[in-house]
Design a protein around this motif. Structure first.
Motif, PDB file in Angstrom:
ATOM      1  N   MET A 382     -17.394  43.987  49.236  1.00  0.00           N
ATOM      2  CA  MET A 382     -17.970  43.393  48.031  1.00  0.00           C
ATOM      3  C   MET A 382     -18.218  44.558  47.061  1.00  0.00           C
ATOM      4  SD  MET A 382     -20.678  40.519  47.547  1.00  0.00           S
ATOM      5  CE  MET A 382     -21.381  40.131  45.936  1.00  0.00           C
ATOM      6  N   LEU A 383     -17.172  44.920  46.311  1.00  0.00           N
ATOM      7  CA  LEU A 383     -17.215  46.154  45.535  1.00  0.00           C
ATOM      8  C   LEU A 383     -17.023  45.895  44.049  1.00  0.00           C
ATOM      9  CD1 LEU A 383     -15.006  48.269  47.976  1.00  0.00           C
ATOM     10  CD2 LEU A 383     -17.490  48.128  47.885  1.00  0.00           C
ATOM     11  N   GLY A 384     -17.534  46.808  43.240  1.00  0.00           N
ATOM     12  CA  GLY A 384     -17.391  46.699  41.788  1.00  0.00           C
ATOM     13  C   GLY A 384     -17.044  48.051  41.189  1.00  0.00           C
ATOM     14  N   VAL A 385     -16.240  48.006  40.131  1.00  0.00           N
ATOM     15  CA  VAL A 385     -15.870  49.219  39.407  1.00  0.00           C
ATOM     16  C   VAL A 385     -16.224  48.969  37.942  1.00  0.00           C
ATOM     17  CG1 VAL A 385     -13.928  50.665  38.665  1.00  0.00           C
ATOM     18  CG2 VAL A 385     -13.976  49.753  41.007  1.00  0.00           C
ATOM     19  N   GLU A 386     -17.219  49.688  37.435  1.00  0.00           N
ATOM     20  CA  GLU A 386     -17.645  49.439  36.047  1.00  0.00           C
ATOM     21  C   GLU A 386     -16.875  50.348  35.091  1.00  0.00           C
ATOM     22  OE1 GLU A 386     -21.694  48.618  35.210  1.00  0.00           O
ATOM     23  OE2 GLU A 386     -21.391  48.922  33.047  1.00  0.00           O
ATOM     24  N   ILE A 387     -16.325  49.733  34.047  1.00  0.00           N
ATOM     25  CA  ILE A 387     -15.446  50.451  33.112  1.00  0.00           C
ATOM     26  C   ILE A 387     -16.188  50.681  31.795  1.00  0.00           C
ATOM     27  CG2 ILE A 387     -13.217  50.385  31.945  1.00  0.00           C
ATOM     28  CD1 ILE A 387     -12.216  48.647  34.257  1.00  0.00           C
ATOM     29  N   VAL A 388     -16.183  51.945  31.373  1.00  0.00           N
ATOM     30  CA  VAL A 388     -16.976  52.327  30.191  1.00  0.00           C
ATOM     31  C   VAL A 388     -16.100  53.065  29.181  1.00  0.00           C
ATOM     32  CG1 VAL A 388     -19.185  52.473  31.418  1.00  0.00           C
ATOM     33  CG2 VAL A 388     -17.655  54.460  31.399  1.00  0.00           C
ATOM     34  N   THR A 403      -7.369  45.313  29.981  1.00  0.00           N
ATOM     35  CA  THR A 403      -6.049  45.965  30.065  1.00  0.00           C
ATOM     36  C   THR A 403      -5.732  46.328  31.519  1.00  0.00           C
ATOM     37  OG1 THR A 403      -6.488  46.900  27.894  1.00  0.00           O
ATOM     38  CG2 THR A 403      -4.669  47.870  29.116  1.00  0.00           C
ATOM     39  N   VAL A 404      -6.713  46.910  32.203  1.00  0.00           N
ATOM     40  CA  VAL A 404      -6.511  47.305  33.607  1.00  0.00           C
ATOM     41  C   VAL A 404      -6.261  46.059  34.462  1.00  0.00           C
ATOM     42  CG1 VAL A 404      -7.672  48.300  35.641  1.00  0.00           C
ATOM     43  CG2 VAL A 404      -7.868  49.434  33.415  1.00  0.00           C
ATOM     44  N   HIS A 405      -7.046  45.041  34.209  1.00  0.00           N
ATOM     45  CA  HIS A 405      -6.961  43.786  34.962  1.00  0.00           C
ATOM     46  C   HIS A 405      -5.564  43.179  34.839  1.00  0.00           C
ATOM     47  CE1 HIS A 405      -8.183  39.421  35.483  1.00  0.00           C
ATOM     48  NE2 HIS A 405      -8.681  39.989  36.560  1.00  0.00           N
ATOM     49  N   GLU A 406      -5.069  43.146  33.608  1.00  0.00           N
ATOM     50  CA  GLU A 406      -3.750  42.573  33.313  1.00  0.00           C
ATOM     51  C   GLU A 406      -2.639  43.413  33.977  1.00  0.00           C
ATOM     52  OE1 GLU A 406      -3.988  39.901  30.840  1.00  0.00           O
ATOM     53  OE2 GLU A 406      -1.895  39.447  31.264  1.00  0.00           O
ATOM     54  N   ARG A 407      -2.784  44.730  33.875  1.00  0.00           N
ATOM     55  CA  ARG A 407      -1.759  45.638  34.424  1.00  0.00           C
ATOM     56  C   ARG A 407      -1.706  45.518  35.952  1.00  0.00           C
ATOM     57  NH1 ARG A 407       2.582  48.106  34.516  1.00  0.00           N
ATOM     58  NH2 ARG A 407       2.789  50.377  34.325  1.00  0.00           N
ATOM     59  N   CYS A 408      -2.869  45.377  36.571  1.00  0.00           N
ATOM     60  CA  CYS A 408      -2.907  45.218  38.035  1.00  0.00           C
ATOM     61  C   CYS A 408      -2.083  43.993  38.432  1.00  0.00           C
ATOM     62  CB  CYS A 408      -4.336  45.043  38.539  1.00  0.00           C
ATOM     63  SG  CYS A 408      -5.285  46.542  38.563  1.00  0.00           S
ATOM     64  N   LYS A 409      -2.235  42.922  37.679  1.00  0.00           N
ATOM     65  CA  LYS A 409      -1.470  41.694  37.979  1.00  0.00           C
ATOM     66  C   LYS A 409       0.032  41.975  37.882  1.00  0.00           C
ATOM     67  CE  LYS A 409      -0.551  38.736  34.887  1.00  0.00           C
ATOM     68  NZ  LYS A 409       0.568  38.603  33.972  1.00  0.00           N
ATOM     69  N   ASP A 410       0.436  42.683  36.810  1.00  0.00           N
ATOM     70  CA  ASP A 410       1.862  42.981  36.636  1.00  0.00           C
ATOM     71  C   ASP A 410       2.390  43.845  37.774  1.00  0.00           C
ATOM     72  OD1 ASP A 410       1.786  41.513  34.342  1.00  0.00           O
ATOM     73  OD2 ASP A 410       1.530  43.247  33.013  1.00  0.00           O
ATOM     74  N   ILE A 447      -2.407  53.841  38.248  1.00  0.00           N
ATOM     75  CA  ILE A 447      -1.431  53.632  37.164  1.00  0.00           C
ATOM     76  C   ILE A 447      -2.087  52.850  36.026  1.00  0.00           C
ATOM     77  CG2 ILE A 447       0.719  52.436  36.548  1.00  0.00           C
ATOM     78  CD1 ILE A 447       1.635  52.949  39.478  1.00  0.00           C
ATOM     79  N   ALA A 448      -2.800  51.783  36.387  1.00  0.00           N
ATOM     80  CA  ALA A 448      -3.404  50.914  35.363  1.00  0.00           C
ATOM     81  C   ALA A 448      -4.433  51.677  34.528  1.00  0.00           C
ATOM     82  CB  ALA A 448      -4.043  49.698  36.029  1.00  0.00           C
ATOM     83  N   PHE A 449      -5.264  52.498  35.180  1.00  0.00           N
ATOM     84  CA  PHE A 449      -6.263  53.277  34.421  1.00  0.00           C
ATOM     85  C   PHE A 449      -5.596  54.345  33.570  1.00  0.00           C
ATOM     86  CE2 PHE A 449      -9.560  51.466  37.195  1.00  0.00           C
ATOM     87  CZ  PHE A 449     -10.541  51.231  36.245  1.00  0.00           C
ATOM     88  N   THR A 450      -4.574  54.998  34.128  1.00  0.00           N
ATOM     89  CA  THR A 450      -3.881  56.047  33.359  1.00  0.00           C
ATOM     90  C   THR A 450      -3.324  55.443  32.071  1.00  0.00           C
ATOM     91  OG1 THR A 450      -3.318  57.156  35.408  1.00  0.00           O
ATOM     92  CG2 THR A 450      -2.045  57.812  33.474  1.00  0.00           C
ATOM     93  N   ASP A 451      -2.678  54.281  32.177  1.00  0.00           N
ATOM     94  CA  ASP A 451      -2.110  53.623  30.997  1.00  0.00           C
ATOM     95  C   ASP A 451      -3.215  53.201  30.024  1.00  0.00           C
ATOM     96  OD1 ASP A 451       0.261  54.008  32.200  1.00  0.00           O
ATOM     97  OD2 ASP A 451       0.698  51.894  32.616  1.00  0.00           O
ATOM     98  N   ALA A 452      -4.276  52.586  30.568  1.00  0.00           N
ATOM     99  CA  ALA A 452      -5.350  52.073  29.697  1.00  0.00           C
ATOM    100  C   ALA A 452      -6.040  53.225  28.955  1.00  0.00           C
ATOM    101  CB  ALA A 452      -6.363  51.298  30.518  1.00  0.00           C
TER     102      ALA A 452
END
Ligand SMILES: Cc1ncc(COP(=O)(O)O)c(C=O)c1O
Length: 455
Positions: A382-388, A403-410, A447-452
């Motif tokens: 049960m984990l969370g990653v807070e994005i700032v 953006t990260v959420h969408e990229r993860c799906k792709d 990858i998703a964070f690097t792009d975002a």
């Protein structure tokens, strides 16, 4: 080709399940029907909503047969895996015998499940009333507290989510879920004990006691001094995986009991081993609630909830009849019992701890390399990653999160998102995931964070 098999992207871990071909209406047709015939209150994730038509353990498949790693488990609901074979067998068998009867007749499933559930709870917490959802369970817990104490006032926490029924939406303290209408009569919200943004941080060993003091203050200042109950999630789920600080619930329970109130632990997300260290989330705080509510992971996806309490508290229900048509349904009882047996027999709690700790290490490593990962928190699976925007200001970044959420799906991972500011990734997968799946998730997030962060 699955999304994650595209060139230069990490390869999904292997899976030997092949979904049957889908021959239903197209994704576009389903979207059109939803728009025309279903309530506009329904929310979908993603710019192009995904249609999911098959599931197998930690894997989900869309109508084209593309495979995704499920890191959200419905919404923290599929505890042991989609269509787990042992759960399927139990349900199939019960469906063929008898699909419906109510508690006006005896049936073995409800009795066996009640007994087994009691064996997972400490002390005298052993009397169960089965319902259909988490909202149902919390409604009933509030009613029982009021009946038992003769008091009316309830203390909940800001940033809590306890459901959307007329009573529980008053407990919920996130404006996104509240329609502008009267609600929550007699309900008071204490300060959210948030060690990341709040005044008492992770470096303050007294943070738990300091946040707890606000509950005493709320009792003194906003109630007649006698209250019916206090309710809290050990880790606020919808609110963005905010864990109660160590040492918080002990003093809170003392203040509540001194005011004549009962203590309710909402284990809808944290129960059934998900936090790894203990079977129930309240056990991580070393306290003993009077009432425990549960749903979601309890049924591995079937509509099922329950309120468990002590016999002396349950007794108040005997003064009238209380009925729930589907509460105790033999098929949902078969699914709940089979799920609980899998959780216990396959040491799912131990797995949540081991795999969860492994994933936390991976997420901490990502945090050390990505300027937009402000906080990694939670327990077990049960984990969370807070994005700032940046780690110093801690200004929430819902845009980067989306953006990260969408990229993860792709890239082949379906993950959750939430928090009042919409900037927390919620990672709460079926608890059958492996360390290899966690490695894959971390590569995808990297990858998703690097792009975002470039955008
Ligand atoms: C902690 C908690 N309590 C209660 C509920 C309400 O459960 P349900 O949606 O089954 O009514 C939820 C749902 O997300 C929840 O997370």
């Amino acid at each position: 080709m699955t999304p994650a098999q595209a060139v230069d992207t990490p390869k999904l871990p292997a899976c030997d399940f092949m979904p049957p071909a889908y021959d239903g209406p197209s994704r576009e047709e389903v979207l059109d029907m939803r728009r025309e015939f279903l309530s506009p209150a329904l929310l979908t994730f993603y710019q192009n909503p995904v249609m999911i038509v098959n599931g197998h353990m930690q894997w989900l498949f869309d109508e084209k047969g593309e495979r995704y790693l499920d890191m959200f488990a419905g919404i923290v609901t599929v505890s042991v895996g989609h269509c787990h074979p042992k759960v399927l067998d139990a349900v199939r068998e019960q469906n063929e015998r008898l699909q419906h009867t109510t508690t006006i007749y005896l049936h073995p499933n409800i009795a066996k499940f009640g007994k087994k559930l009691a064996s997972t709870l400490p002390g005298d917490l052993g009397v169960t009333y089965f319902v259909n959802s988490g909202s149902d369970a919390n409604d009933l817990a509030i009613m029982m507290s009021r009946l038992n104490t003769g008091a009316y006032d309830i203390i909940a926490l800001r940033n809590a989510y306890h459901g959307t029924s007329p009573t529980t939406v008053g407990l919920t303290a996130l404006n996104t879920w509240k329609y502008p209408m009267p609600q929550g009569f007699g309900i008071h919200h204490a300060v959210m004990p948030d060690q990341y943004h709040g005044p008492f941080g992770y470096d303050d060993p007294e943070a738990g006691a300091k946040y707890a003091a606000d509950v005493q203050d709320v009792i003194r200042s906003t109630t007649p001094g006698k209250i019916a109950a206090f309710i809290a999630e050990p880790i606020q789920g919808v609110g963005g995986t905010v864990e109660l600080p160590d040492g918080y619930l002990k003093p809170v329970y003392e203040y509540v009991r001194a005011a004549g109130g009962l203590c309710i632990s909402d284990e809808v997300q944290t129960g059934f081993g998900r936090t790894g260290d203990n079977f129930w989330g309240f056990q991580n705080q070393g306290v003993m609630p009077d009432i425990v509510t549960m749903a979601k992971g309890m049924g591995n996806g079937t509509p099922l909830g329950a309120v468990v309490t002590r016999p002396d508290i349950a007794e108040c229900m005997g003064q009238r009849l209380h009925f729930n048509t589907y509460g105790g349904n033999p098929v949902s009882m078969a699914q709940g019992l089979a799920t609980l047996n899998v959780i216990l027999d396959e040491n799912i709690q131990g797995r949540a701890k081991e795999v969860g700790n492994y994933l936390i290490d991976g997420l901490n490593d990502l945090q050390s390399r990505h300027p937009s990962i402000g906080d990694v928190r939670g327990r077990g699976l049960m984990l969370g990653v807070e994005i700032v925007e940046d780690k110093k200001t801690k200004v929430p970044s819902a845009t980067r999160c989306a953006t990260v959420h969408e990229r993860c799906k792709d890239l082949g991972v379906l993950i959750g998102k939430g928090g009042l500011n919409g900037n927390v990734l919620r990672i709460k997968p079926p608890m059958c995931i492996t360390k290899e799946d966690c490695d894959f998730l971390c590569r995808v997030l990297d990858i998703a964070f690097t792009d975002a962060e470039k955008a």
